[in-house]
Scaffold this motif. Structure first.
Motif, mmCIF file in Angstrom:
data_model
loop_
_atom_site.group_PDB
_atom_site.id
_atom_site.type_symbol
_atom_site.label_atom_id
_atom_site.label_comp_id
_atom_site.label_asym_id
_atom_site.label_seq_id
_atom_site.Cartn_x
_atom_site.Cartn_y
_atom_site.Cartn_z
ATOM 1 N N ARG A 2 0.854 -1.198 0.043
ATOM 2 C CA ARG A 2 0.005 -0.203 -0.007
ATOM 3 C C ARG A 2 0.819 1.227 0.021
ATOM 4 N N LEU A 3 0.462 2.280 -0.173
ATOM 5 C CA LEU A 3 0.982 3.435 -0.235
ATOM 6 C C LEU A 3 1.490 3.756 1.341
ATOM 7 N N GLY A 4 2.546 4.547 1.674
ATOM 8 C CA GLY A 4 3.064 4.634 2.968
ATOM 9 C C GLY A 4 2.609 6.052 3.281
ATOM 10 N N THR A 5 2.559 6.447 4.650
ATOM 11 C CA THR A 5 2.468 7.956 5.048
ATOM 12 C C THR A 5 3.831 8.321 5.020
ATOM 13 N N ARG A 6 4.013 9.852 5.428
ATOM 14 C CA ARG A 6 5.244 10.432 5.179
ATOM 15 C C ARG A 6 6.330 9.770 6.336
ATOM 16 N N GLU A 7 5.765 9.390 7.444
ATOM 17 C CA GLU A 7 6.499 8.772 8.234
ATOM 18 C C GLU A 7 7.071 7.518 7.858
ATOM 19 N N GLU A 8 6.319 6.489 7.319
ATOM 20 C CA GLU A 8 6.486 5.330 6.847
ATOM 21 C C GLU A 8 7.454 5.468 5.656
ATOM 22 N N LEU A 9 7.658 6.682 4.870
ATOM 23 C CA LEU A 9 8.510 6.831 3.966
ATOM 24 C C LEU A 9 9.876 7.091 4.398
ATOM 25 N N PHE A 10 9.720 7.722 5.383
ATOM 26 C CA PHE A 10 11.131 8.142 6.146
ATOM 27 C C PHE A 10 11.703 6.572 6.523
ATOM 28 N N SER A 11 10.719 5.808 7.153
ATOM 29 C CA SER A 11 11.505 4.580 7.636
ATOM 30 C C SER A 11 11.794 3.736 6.366
ATOM 31 N N LEU A 12 11.219 3.924 5.320
ATOM 32 C CA LEU A 12 11.748 3.280 4.107
ATOM 33 C C LEU A 12 13.035 3.751 3.792
ATOM 34 N N GLY A 13 13.054 5.114 3.646
ATOM 35 C CA GLY A 13 14.494 5.576 3.472
ATOM 36 C C GLY A 13 15.517 4.941 4.372
ATOM 37 N N SER A 14 15.483 4.957 5.609
ATOM 38 C CA SER A 14 16.154 4.455 6.624
ATOM 39 C C SER A 14 16.694 2.955 6.216
ATOM 40 N N LEU A 15 15.560 2.156 5.751
ATOM 41 C CA LEU A 15 15.756 0.714 5.278
ATOM 42 C C LEU A 15 16.674 0.784 4.007
ATOM 43 N N ALA A 16 16.291 1.647 3.148
ATOM 44 C CA ALA A 16 17.431 1.757 1.980
ATOM 45 C C ALA A 16 18.884 1.973 2.435
ATOM 46 N N GLU A 17 18.960 3.096 3.409
ATOM 47 C CA GLU A 17 20.469 3.675 3.932
ATOM 48 C C GLU A 17 20.849 2.381 4.479
ATOM 49 N N ALA A 18 20.285 1.496 5.226
ATOM 50 C CA ALA A 18 20.877 0.397 6.016
ATOM 51 C C ALA A 18 21.642 -0.636 4.912
ATOM 52 N N GLY A 19 20.952 -0.576 3.568
ATOM 53 C CA GLY A 19 21.656 -1.299 2.826
ATOM 54 C C GLY A 19 20.765 -2.292 1.949
ATOM 55 N N ILE A 20 20.877 -2.130 0.714
ATOM 56 C CA ILE A 20 19.999 -2.980 -0.324
ATOM 57 C C ILE A 20 20.838 -4.190 -0.942
ATOM 58 N N HIS A 21 22.205 -3.730 -1.345
ATOM 59 C CA HIS A 21 23.329 -4.482 -1.995
ATOM 60 C C HIS A 21 24.394 -4.002 -1.590
ATOM 61 N N PRO A 22 25.532 -4.920 -1.984
ATOM 62 C CA PRO A 22 26.610 -4.713 -1.598
ATOM 63 C C PRO A 22 27.387 -3.278 -2.205
#
Ligand SMILES: CC(C)(COP(=O)(O)OP(=O)(O)OC[C@H]1O[C@@H](n2cnc3c(N)ncnc32)[C@H](O)[C@@H]1OP(=O)(O)O)[C@@H](O)C(=O)NCCC(=O)NCCS
Length: 211
Positions: free
Chosen positions: A19-39
């Protein structure tokens, strides 16, 4: 454009919710990406957006990217970036776009999972969810996807779901050209390996350019 109906659109697979995310959830998504998606020495994306990891505005840029696609939404030209959640936890993003969709009836997709969520079949399940939305919900005739040569997980997801390799092209996310597989699946070949529940689509149909 009133996009409020999109907030009610929810796709459910046996393990995931999209589903679409709230603004707060999008920040969490960004933090998840920042933690690493690939080497860091690999780049699976045609646009090297993850090379921004470590810069102070990386997370805000992920939020902005997601919000900008909604601001730019047009019924003829749309991109739906859905959060992927497992047990209420954000694990990644699944996007689907349509250009001149009402005439062309073709969608393209792109996705990623945080590293600890990879390799559990979620990538297949979330792509199946948006393909069900496309083929069953929106009457698409075809879906296309791609994978940089060497991205076995992405290639396998497409192959497992019945896409055919229709060509190769070249992308240059980090400047040097790299080969890219182009995949396509037609409606007749589509059969979802998982059950997908689509909630709240009816009021969204005009937003996808449909009656
Ligand atoms: C691509 C991605 C979304 C796939 O999701 P996933 O949950 O990891 O994939 P799944 O577990 O559903 O399935 C992957 C398939 O690829 C296979 N696979 C995964 N990694 C592999 C590797 N390194 N070599 C060979 N096969 C591999 C799996 O075995 C599975 O196939 P199988 O069921 O036949 O065994 C995820 O790995 C990811 O986010 N990767 C980084 C970002 C990315 O590449 N995005 C796509 C850009 S086009």
């Amino acid at each position: 454009m009133n996009l409020a109906p999109l907030d009610g659109l929810v796709l459910r697979t046996p393990r995931l919710e999209l589903r679409l995310g709230t603004r707060e959830e999008l920040f969490s998504l960004g933090s998840l990406a920042e933690a690493g998606i690939h080497p860091p020495d690999e780049m699976p994306f045609a646009v090297a957006w993850t090379d921004g990891i470590g810069q102070p505005d990386f997370v805000a840029n992920v939020v902005e990217y997601n919000e900008s696609t909604l601001r730019a939404w047009e019924p003829r030209n749309w991109t739906l970036n859905l959060l992927v959640l497992e047990g209420g936890e954000i694990c990644g993003s699944q996007g689907m776009s349509g250009v001149d969709f009402a005439d062309e009836r073709t969608v393209s997709t792109g996705s990623w999972l945080g590293r600890r969520w990879q390799g559990r079949g979620y990538g297949t399940e979330m792509r199946a969810a948006v393909l069900e939305l496309a083929f069953r919900g929106l009457g698409a005739e075809a879906a296309i996807s791609g994978a940089i040569v060497g991205n076995e997980a992405s290639r396998r997801v497409s192959e497992k779901l019945g896409y055919r390799l229709v060509g190769t092209s070249s992308v240059a996310p980090r400047g040097d050209p790299v080969d890219h597989y182009d995949f396509r699946i037609e409606r007749a070949r589509w059969s979802s390996p998982v059950e997908v529940e689509i909630e709240g689509l009816e009021p969204c149909l005009p937003l996808f350019g449909l009656p």
